[in-house]
Design an enzyme around this catalytic site. Sequence first.
Site, PDB file in Angstrom:
ATOM      1  N   SER A 530      13.726   9.251  36.271  1.00 33.55           N
ATOM      2  CA  SER A 530      13.018   8.324  37.144  1.00 33.55           C
ATOM      3  C   SER A 530      14.033   7.656  38.086  1.00 33.55           C
ATOM      4  O   SER A 530      14.695   8.358  38.846  1.00 33.55           O
ATOM      5  CB  SER A 530      12.233   7.314  36.310  1.00 33.55           C
ATOM      6  OG  SER A 530      11.310   6.614  37.096  1.00 33.55           O
ATOM      7  N   HIS A 642       4.860  11.524  33.668  1.00 34.85           N
ATOM      8  CA  HIS A 642       6.192  10.973  33.921  1.00 34.85           C
ATOM      9  C   HIS A 642       6.940  10.675  32.623  1.00 34.85           C
ATOM     10  O   HIS A 642       8.149  10.861  32.543  1.00 34.85           O
ATOM     11  CB  HIS A 642       6.045   9.695  34.756  1.00 34.85           C
ATOM     12  CG  HIS A 642       7.317   9.182  35.341  1.00 34.85           C
ATOM     13  ND1 HIS A 642       8.046   9.873  36.271  1.00 34.85           N
ATOM     14  CD2 HIS A 642       7.993   8.012  35.130  1.00 34.85           C
ATOM     15  CE1 HIS A 642       9.118   9.174  36.614  1.00 34.85           C
ATOM     16  NE2 HIS A 642       9.105   8.042  35.941  1.00 34.85           N
TER      17      HIS A 642
END
Length: 668
Positions: A530, A642
């Site tokens: 991320s 994610h």
Amino acid sequence: MAKKRPVTKEDLWTLKSLQGGSLSPGGESFVFAVKSVRQDHKGYDSHLYVAGLRDGTLRQFTYGKKGDSGAIFSPGGTLIAFVSKRGNHPGIHLLPTGGGEARVLVEKDGGFADLSFSPDGRKILCTFTPNDPIEKPAAAPTDPDAPPPKREPPVFRHIDRLAYRLDGLGFFPQAEPQVWIFDVITGAGTQITSGKRGAAQPAFSPDGRWVAFARNVSRDPDREPERGDLFVVSAAGGRPRLVPTPPGPVGYPRFSPDGRRIAYLGHDDLEDPWYEQLRVWVVPADGRGQARCVARRFDQTAYDTTITDIVGGPGMIAPHWSPDGRWLFFMSSRHGSTGLYRVPARGGAPELVTPDRSHLQSVCVAADGRMAAGIVSTPTMPPEAFAFDLRKGEARQLTTLNQGWTDEIEVRRPRRVVVRSTEKTRVEAWILTPPGFNPRRKYPAVLEIHGGPQTQYGYSFFHEMQVLAARGFVVMYSNPRGSQGYGRAFAEAIKGDWGNRDYADVMAVTDHLAGLPYVNAKRIGVTGGSYGGYMTNWVVGHTRRFKAAVTQRSVVDFVPFFGSSDIGFRFHRTLGAYPWEDPEAYRRQSPLTYARNIRTPLLILHNEGDLRCNIEQAENLFATLKVLGRKVEFVRFPGEPHGLSRGGRPDRRVARLEQIVGWFERHL
């Protein structure tokens, strides 16, 4: 004593994750969920356990291939309510604490959340979000007990709002969540809120007559998600009454014991895009007075920001009142730790009431304010349940669900260091050395960079880092500027300037790592996911210090990210402008701008179901580096969101670790 073996990536299948929890009214029992990997390694089961705080007993209450969660005790302590799917649809179930089978209170095609009992134990309050209707086949079954038809993607989706999806959840249903009350005996339900704006985190008043809840009633909630409003509505239904609060987020309201005040989490800075400054606020419940922050000078946010790959708690809990209304309890993170704090309800300086240098992943406080219980992790201990005597300041471990694993494994203990960076900045960091460590040897090393960036590494168990250390790498991880836990100025130091001060801090940590006498300075790798993937991309585009790199679910180019991410349209405050207002700022802060400088062998890991950092980010970087003739490989994980590393399919989580370890073993 038998020699302990090193940690392996497959140990992920054995580790248990403890989640959430609720204390019985007298504080004698703690109910929580235990999440474990299924035998086929393609999913999880979650069962309820009850730990006795006084007698030390531990009982498993639910079994089977189930996903039980959100458990709460009734006021009399005779029932446990929880959410599970045991039939055709999810529902609320009731389980006698004295033993027996769970019974269905209600089942509906949708999601239940935020359960709580009424003070008299006769009602259950919750939010419910209905799923979109399933298109019925031409020949629908006539058997009423037949399972519903399989949910298929619609022929098309007609989108008319800015925020229409969320990573990990997918596309929003057409209906918003609303507040419901269900009768514990009959299961009859009453919807007490309505409207397009939905409702969240409801709470009963002490007399059970009123319900407080949060809702965003701004002109365009999708464009102003940082706004929130507090409402009170009759438990019988009716028109909600607005309780005035300063402009800013509002969440997790709770009535005071006398019902005259409401505490909530919020702040009053609309320019804060990351909820960095959530504090505890108190407002008169009748709306005849101003809300006030009870710890304005407390430079810590009021929720858990410590990250781990063995997830165990909600991260954010409602403030809890002491029985006399004099104190408020809340969670907060500081310098790598997360703990429970208390602050005078009239205002003052908060104090930590649970042990420091540990990660309190979730916590609940007993009704009498004397005891608390929660899920705790440390760098050498995966999550376990603990009890806390808030009067004596004592902590006691309630479970040893992961101890059988730790008894066999050599879990390495990190060493804390403080690194000096530019502008006299002190950067906190930790170092893990391999099993059988010999300080006279030269080891390859891996630098880990956390996501966020408004999170923190710290005193929590991290399986990935233990695996890397077990495979012979020195591992270093740190909290550069932009991280939480070190005050607002530290967190906002990179606002509108990503890749400057944070990069300086990362490189100062790299200098420290390379200078260790037992590290081979020519064989250092870097990885992160991320924001950590963003910084990995940035690092290899600005230096050739690293021998190899692995970038995970990363940001590469902020211009397409603005529209392809589920939250990209909110980054104008983080990056300093909208892309059409200052395209140069977006270009300057995008790692793709510097991709032509990358010479470091790079492995790109990305998840095809990622709605936070869309896979087009990885595809763009991969194609660019391939055209440039660089050493790059690309691994895609089908369907995963994610958060693959924390909660994805277990076999894919292990495959991800195989890719990371394998790349560094080949190149370092």
